[in-house]
Design a protein around this motif. Sequence first.
Motif, PDB file in Angstrom:
ATOM      1  N   LEU A  38     -21.313 105.058 -54.233  1.00  0.00           N
ATOM      2  CA  LEU A  38     -22.372 105.219 -55.232  1.00  0.00           C
ATOM      3  C   LEU A  38     -23.729 105.463 -54.594  1.00  0.00           C
ATOM      4  CD1 LEU A  38     -23.281 105.056 -58.224  1.00  0.00           C
ATOM      5  CD2 LEU A  38     -23.584 102.588 -57.880  1.00  0.00           C
ATOM      6  N   THR A  39     -24.025 104.747 -53.507  1.00  0.00           N
ATOM      7  CA  THR A  39     -25.378 104.765 -52.952  1.00  0.00           C
ATOM      8  C   THR A  39     -25.551 105.605 -51.691  1.00  0.00           C
ATOM      9  OG1 THR A  39     -24.946 102.750 -51.652  1.00  0.00           O
ATOM     10  CG2 THR A  39     -25.815 102.455 -53.885  1.00  0.00           C
ATOM     11  N   LYS A  74     -17.335 111.161 -55.655  1.00  0.00           N
ATOM     12  CA  LYS A  74     -17.470 110.490 -56.945  1.00  0.00           C
ATOM     13  C   LYS A  74     -16.231 109.639 -57.193  1.00  0.00           C
ATOM     14  CE  LYS A  74     -18.006 111.345 -61.911  1.00  0.00           C
ATOM     15  NZ  LYS A  74     -16.927 110.382 -62.255  1.00  0.00           N
ATOM     16  N   ILE A  75     -16.444 108.415 -57.659  1.00  0.00           N
ATOM     17  CA  ILE A  75     -15.327 107.546 -58.006  1.00  0.00           C
ATOM     18  C   ILE A  75     -14.829 107.938 -59.391  1.00  0.00           C
ATOM     19  CG2 ILE A  75     -14.571 105.169 -58.411  1.00  0.00           C
ATOM     20  CD1 ILE A  75     -16.985 104.313 -56.621  1.00  0.00           C
ATOM     21  N   LYS A  76     -13.590 108.398 -59.466  1.00  0.00           N
ATOM     22  CA  LYS A  76     -13.042 108.736 -60.777  1.00  0.00           C
ATOM     23  C   LYS A  76     -12.301 107.546 -61.393  1.00  0.00           C
ATOM     24  CE  LYS A  76     -10.546 111.875 -63.665  1.00  0.00           C
ATOM     25  NZ  LYS A  76      -9.510 112.896 -63.821  1.00  0.00           N
ATOM     26  N   ALA A  77     -11.597 106.765 -60.552  1.00  0.00           N
ATOM     27  CA  ALA A  77     -10.792 105.676 -61.104  1.00  0.00           C
ATOM     28  C   ALA A  77     -10.687 104.532 -60.119  1.00  0.00           C
ATOM     29  CB  ALA A  77      -9.397 106.189 -61.461  1.00  0.00           C
ATOM     30  N   GLY A  95     -19.594 104.343 -61.517  1.00  0.00           N
ATOM     31  CA  GLY A  95     -19.319 105.707 -61.958  1.00  0.00           C
ATOM     32  C   GLY A  95     -17.881 106.015 -62.294  1.00  0.00           C
ATOM     33  N   ALA A  96     -16.989 105.016 -62.201  1.00  0.00           N
ATOM     34  CA  ALA A  96     -15.579 105.260 -62.489  1.00  0.00           C
ATOM     35  C   ALA A  96     -15.393 105.683 -63.946  1.00  0.00           C
ATOM     36  CB  ALA A  96     -14.754 104.014 -62.200  1.00  0.00           C
ATOM     37  N   GLU A  97     -14.622 106.747 -64.157  1.00  0.00           N
ATOM     38  CA  GLU A  97     -14.344 107.205 -65.518  1.00  0.00           C
ATOM     39  C   GLU A  97     -13.374 106.268 -66.223  1.00  0.00           C
ATOM     40  OE1 GLU A  97     -13.103 111.269 -65.625  1.00  0.00           O
ATOM     41  OE2 GLU A  97     -14.765 111.945 -64.354  1.00  0.00           O
TER      42      GLU A  97
END
Length: 337
Positions: A21-22, A28-31, A49-51
């Motif tokens: 994240l930082t 990008k974290i999806k899950a 940011g996880a979907e």
Amino acid sequence: MVNVGIIGAGRIGQVHMNSILTRVPNAKIKAVADPFLSEEADKKAKAAGAEYTTKDYKDILADKDIDAVIICSSTDTHSPISIEAIKAGKHVFCEKPIDHDVDKIKEVIKTLEGTGLKYQVGFNRRFDHNFEAAQRTVVNGKIGAPHIIKITSRDPEPPSAEYVKVSGGMFLDMTIHDFDMVRFLAGCDAEEVYVQAANLVDPEIGKAGDVDTAIITLKMENGALAVIDNSRQAVYGYDQRAEVFGSKGMVAIKNDSDSTAVISNEDGVTGEKPQFFFLERYMDAYGKEMVQFIDAIENDTETPLGVEDGLKPVLMGLAAKKSVEEGRPVKISEIEF
């Protein structure tokens, strides 16, 4: 942008969530998956940011939009999930150790062959600014050929006996980082390991079948000699120091502290304690290792620590255990073949 799935939402999983994240703009974290996913961990995953979150890691492996997985689950799951992830076409970042069983690590190596997928092992200390500086000094020839390597690695407090029982023992849980660091600083593998060990910190650790204090000596392939001293309890904080003495000089690194302030008065001269534990000392290193993993995927380059780098410290750890059990030096070749 590399889409990532994190398997394991405990302490180390949350460290990697924060790093991505930082510090990793191209990922990008999806899950996030964890069979024991708590409400708090779910919130942290979504904040990172996880979907979506799930209790079944197979959901991540089946997600065609996810490019890479970060394995932060319990040690006994590392090698089987690694194999499943590779077969699913995912790049893999796996926390150490890949496994305590050499044959299972070799199965991961075999599964990875010819896939073109990236695999990185989480030996984060290689990315610490102090150890990086020491290793660069050696590689640049500023101290000549390494002759003696000394590593001090002492935790601030011992783990519980319950943790010890499932950890694989001190050499495969704690010292494994120091075995990797010896290889990093020497620039080669070890040939032989000899250990003197004792229970001096917590008798419950001994009852659980482990040791908590050790002096380990190693013969390296380039002729250098190495010494590691370990303790499960340093009351003044996380003690992480190293020294490489060579034919033309020496390089040594000290502990990090919260400040460099030193108080001098009539009571004496005092300074800060070392930072408390690995999250304080190595948070920046966790970020840097993840940056390099994602960069290797995007640029199709080698990861800084491949699957073979995950195997070698385990061989050293198993040799150390055998040395304690049999009271003799043990050659790495005895474990590998």
